[in-house]
Design a protein around this motif. Structure first.
Motif, PDB file in Angstrom:
ATOM      1  N   LEU A 163     -13.176  -1.995  -5.934  1.00 13.21           N
ATOM      2  CA  LEU A 163     -12.399  -0.837  -6.361  1.00 13.21           C
ATOM      3  C   LEU A 163     -10.956  -1.245  -6.635  1.00 13.21           C
ATOM      4  O   LEU A 163     -10.398  -2.082  -5.925  1.00 13.21           O
ATOM      5  CB  LEU A 163     -12.402   0.255  -5.288  1.00 13.21           C
TER       6      LEU A 163
ATOM      7  N   ILE B 198      -9.209   3.493  -5.145  1.00 12.57           N
ATOM      8  CA  ILE B 198      -9.092   3.679  -3.693  1.00 12.57           C
ATOM      9  C   ILE B 198      -8.275   4.930  -3.401  1.00 12.57           C
ATOM     10  O   ILE B 198      -8.637   5.734  -2.538  1.00 12.57           O
ATOM     11  CB  ILE B 198      -8.462   2.440  -3.024  1.00 12.57           C
TER      12      ILE B 198
ATOM     13  N   LEU C 188     -18.268   4.176   0.480  1.00 17.73           N
ATOM     14  CA  LEU C 188     -18.042   2.786   0.097  1.00 17.73           C
ATOM     15  C   LEU C 188     -19.336   1.982   0.108  1.00 17.73           C
ATOM     16  O   LEU C 188     -19.541   1.121  -0.751  1.00 17.73           O
ATOM     17  CB  LEU C 188     -16.996   2.143   1.017  1.00 17.73           C
TER      18      LEU C 188
ATOM     19  N   ALA D 137      -8.852   0.277   2.774  1.00 18.73           N
ATOM     20  CA  ALA D 137      -8.394  -0.123   1.438  1.00 18.73           C
ATOM     21  C   ALA D 137      -8.733  -1.583   1.160  1.00 18.73           C
ATOM     22  O   ALA D 137      -9.179  -1.926   0.058  1.00 18.73           O
ATOM     23  CB  ALA D 137      -6.891   0.113   1.308  1.00 18.73           C
TER      24      ALA D 137
ATOM     25  N   TYR E 133       0.822  -1.206   0.000  1.00 20.90           N
ATOM     26  CA  TYR E 133       0.000   0.000   0.000  1.00 20.90           C
ATOM     27  C   TYR E 133       0.857   1.258   0.000  1.00 20.90           C
ATOM     28  O   TYR E 133       0.479   2.270  -0.587  1.00 20.90           O
ATOM     29  CB  TYR E 133      -0.978  -0.002   1.175  1.00 20.90           C
TER      30      TYR E 133
ATOM     31  N   ALA F 247     -12.418  -1.783   0.505  1.00 19.97           N
ATOM     32  CA  ALA F 247     -12.691  -1.172  -0.801  1.00 19.97           C
ATOM     33  C   ALA F 247     -12.297  -2.114  -1.927  1.00 19.97           C
ATOM     34  O   ALA F 247     -13.002  -2.205  -2.948  1.00 19.97           O
ATOM     35  CB  ALA F 247     -11.960   0.161  -0.924  1.00 19.97           C
ATOM     36  N   GLN F 248     -11.206  -2.843  -1.768  1.00 23.91           N
ATOM     37  CA  GLN F 248     -10.830  -3.819  -2.780  1.00 23.91           C
ATOM     38  C   GLN F 248     -11.870  -4.931  -2.865  1.00 23.91           C
ATOM     39  O   GLN F 248     -12.192  -5.397  -3.965  1.00 23.91           O
ATOM     40  CB  GLN F 248      -9.447  -4.407  -2.476  1.00 23.91           C
TER      41      GLN F 248
END
Length: 126
Positions: A68, A73, A96, A60, A31, A63-64
């Motif tokens: 996304l 992100i 989200l 994150a 990241y 979100a993945q």
């Protein structure tokens, strides 16, 4: 990356950031390479992270799972200030949720289309 001379107690090591975010240290470094988080360096060149970095990593990862990309992100995280408040995290969570609900609706529409009697193609001789 900036360099810090002493280890401030509020900064996290890569291991602490990983543990608090429920990921491996390799994920923290991933990241960071992707620009979603930043580290500071000690005089011994060790990474140190702000205390909110584990939250960014957890967001994150969710979100993945929503679908996304890392680039998407990063765009979402642009609106999060350097020292996020609970309200900032809630706005991000709301975003989200809305995105996940939109994606689910799109998938339901695709599923309905696939289940319909509409032919996708006519193969010659069949």
């Amino acid at each position: 990356m900036t360099t810090i001379e002493t280890h401030a107690p509020e900064l996290l090591t890569v291991g602490e950031a990983a543990e608090l975010s429920g990921t491996a240290t390799s994920a923290i470094r991933f990241y960071e390479r992707q620009g979603l988080i930043e580290s500071q360096r000690t005089s011994g060149n060790q990474r140190r992270y702000q205390p909110w970095v584990p939250c960014v990593v957890r967001v994150a990862r969710v979100a993945q799972r929503v679908g996304l990309s890392v680039q998407e992100i990063a765009k979402v995280l642009e609106d999060v200030p350097d020292e996020p408040t609970p309200e900032d995290w809630q706005r991000l969570t709301d975003h989200l949720i809305a995105d996940a609900e939109r994606r689910i609706a799109e998938l339901h529409a695709v599923l309905a289309d696939l289940k319909s009697e509409t032919k996708r193609c006519d193969l010659p001789g069949r």
